[in-house]
Write a protein that holds these residues in place. Sequence first.
Motif, PDB file in Angstrom:
ATOM      1  N   GLY A   1       0.835  -1.203   0.000  1.00  0.00           N
ATOM      2  CA  GLY A   1       0.000   0.000   0.000  1.00  0.00           C
ATOM      3  C   GLY A   1       0.866   1.247   0.000  1.00  0.00           C
TER       4      GLY A   1
ATOM      5  N   TYR B   1      -3.155   7.252   7.424  1.00  0.00           N
ATOM      6  CA  TYR B   1      -2.280   6.157   7.833  1.00  0.00           C
ATOM      7  C   TYR B   1      -0.910   6.731   8.244  1.00  0.00           C
TER       8      TYR B   1
ATOM      9  N   GLU C   1      -8.364  10.114   3.338  1.00  0.00           N
ATOM     10  CA  GLU C   1      -9.012   8.830   3.598  1.00  0.00           C
ATOM     11  C   GLU C   1     -10.420   9.185   4.059  1.00  0.00           C
TER      12      GLU C   1
ATOM     13  N   THR D   1      -3.225  -5.369   1.087  1.00  0.00           N
ATOM     14  CA  THR D   1      -2.806  -6.118   2.273  1.00  0.00           C
ATOM     15  C   THR D   1      -3.948  -6.302   3.273  1.00  0.00           C
ATOM     16  N   LYS D   2      -4.867  -5.366   3.291  1.00  0.00           N
ATOM     17  CA  LYS D   2      -5.902  -5.332   4.320  1.00  0.00           C
ATOM     18  C   LYS D   2      -7.112  -6.143   3.855  1.00  0.00           C
TER      19      LYS D   2
ATOM     20  N   LEU E   1       0.539  -5.896  -0.595  1.00  0.00           N
ATOM     21  CA  LEU E   1       0.338  -5.382  -1.950  1.00  0.00           C
ATOM     22  C   LEU E   1      -0.452  -4.082  -1.926  1.00  0.00           C
TER      23      LEU E   1
ATOM     24  N   LEU F   1      -5.228  -4.732   9.805  1.00  0.00           N
ATOM     25  CA  LEU F   1      -6.693  -4.714   9.815  1.00  0.00           C
ATOM     26  C   LEU F   1      -7.179  -5.458   8.585  1.00  0.00           C
TER      27      LEU F   1
HETATM   28  C1  LIG Z   1      -2.061  -0.369   5.801  1.00  0.00           C
HETATM   29  C2  LIG Z   1      -2.420   0.893   5.127  1.00  0.00           C
HETATM   30  C3  LIG Z   1      -1.553   1.480   4.189  1.00  0.00           C
HETATM   31  C4  LIG Z   1      -0.217   0.875   3.851  1.00  0.00           C
HETATM   32  O1  LIG Z   1      -0.360  -0.369   3.249  1.00  0.00           O
HETATM   33  P1  LIG Z   1       0.804  -1.485   3.281  1.00  0.00           P
HETATM   34  O2  LIG Z   1       0.257  -2.533   2.388  1.00  0.00           O
HETATM   35  O3  LIG Z   1       0.983  -1.902   4.692  1.00  0.00           O
HETATM   36  O4  LIG Z   1       2.029  -0.822   2.747  1.00  0.00           O
HETATM   37  C5  LIG Z   1      -1.933   2.665   3.588  1.00  0.00           C
HETATM   38  N1  LIG Z   1      -3.111   3.247   3.899  1.00  0.00           N
HETATM   39  C6  LIG Z   1      -3.969   2.714   4.785  1.00  0.00           C
HETATM   40  C7  LIG Z   1      -5.252   3.406   5.063  1.00  0.00           C
HETATM   41  C8  LIG Z   1      -3.646   1.520   5.431  1.00  0.00           C
HETATM   42  O5  LIG Z   1      -4.498   1.002   6.335  1.00  0.00           O
END
Ligand SMILES: *Cc1c(COP(=O)(O)O)cnc(C)c1O
Length: 396
Positions: A87, A112, A155, A208-209, A219, A339
């Motif tokens: 991310g 974030y 966000e 990733t989330k 990713l 999360l």
């Molecule tokens: C986790 C997250 C990121 C970063 O993502 P990664 O995959 O950990 O690099 C960016 N923005 C938000 C809102 C996130 O929750």
Amino acid sequence: MTKKTPSIVRRQSPPGSVSTPVVTPIYPSVAYDSGDPDQLDAQYDGSVAGYTYAREGHPNATIVGQKIDWLEGLAENAGVGTVTGSGMSAVGALFLGLLESGDHVLAGNQLYGRSLRLLTRDLPRMGMSATLTDPTDADAFLRALRPETKLILLEVVSNPTLRIADIERIARGAQEHGVLLAVDNTFTTPRAYRPFDHGANVVIHSLTKMLAGHTDATLGWIAADTQERNRSIYDACVTWGLTASPFDCWLAERGLNTFELRFDRAQDNAVQLADALADMDGVQRVLYPGRSDHPDYERAQRLLGGRFGNMVSFCLKDDRDTANAFFRAAGNIAFAPTLGDVGTTFSHAASSSHRGLSVDERAALGISEGFVRVSVGCEDIELLIREIRDALATVT
Ligand SMILES: *Cc1c(COP(=O)(O)O)cnc(C)c1O
């Protein structure tokens, strides 16, 4: 392609088959055999489609990217998004692809944590600047625009206090001032909110989330509303090496198949957990955008159309010992800084995402030592409520 003579070191093409695999194969190949220079030339000038080198693209990234394009309702003529290695590399690609030295970014002040750091510490090293402001107050937010502001980054739902940005008015303001609007849609997901439908020029995800959803692939994804911007972002990703591994893409594709089911189940659980928490001894406050006692409830209703998501926060007594005891007592639930996993996870902002702030700065955001963020998962809700109630009973 001509048939190759088998030998140990020489590579073979996969055996031909009139049937196709039901599951996407994993393509770990770094490089692709283009046959001859004419074909390679044609691939590079885009007159024929074909992969060349994995940093520039591979089938597993294409397949995952197309699914997110579809989820985000990306218009077909706008081109497609780019899958990135995390991310954060998607957030990095936003700046690397679209900004120049001298540009200013206006951003939400509860993004974030690493995005905040990138904005405030890294952009200045590259001759850019950023201002952070509260996006729940659109007037004050837009007053922070400057002549050199090129981009707004938001966000929709803030972490961990789950405040809702006044994105409708900020999007109008951005358009009036000719400033690009980028939305990190990780928390809301396209099931609850599709930023391109509401005036965003760029959308970012940490896959990733919840989108990948199983805490086994790191990713990201980033897409813009025009082919030129997508091209700039893609080129930045390839040049800076921000693109994604085939295996992670394969895992994410597998996770994505159940994204909508997981979202709906986790959200149903979150609604029930938020209401149950509000009645539990030892809980001083519950924050869930779908509850009428949430400060941005009406805005959440309007923006999210009843899909308030799976994130719930609550406050225990404001001291570290209580927090330590609670998380230890709830040991069946992972206490982990992520999360969107299929199972519930807890996080504690004061010791993780917001540890860099002073006590007063945290208090200004409403974050105490007793502040608990829950990423609600898909388990049996009765079990989850019981485990949390039992853990609370040990600290009250
Ligand atoms: C986790 C997250 C990121 C970063 O993502 P990664 O995959 O950990 O690099 C960016 N923005 C938000 C809102 C996130 O929750």
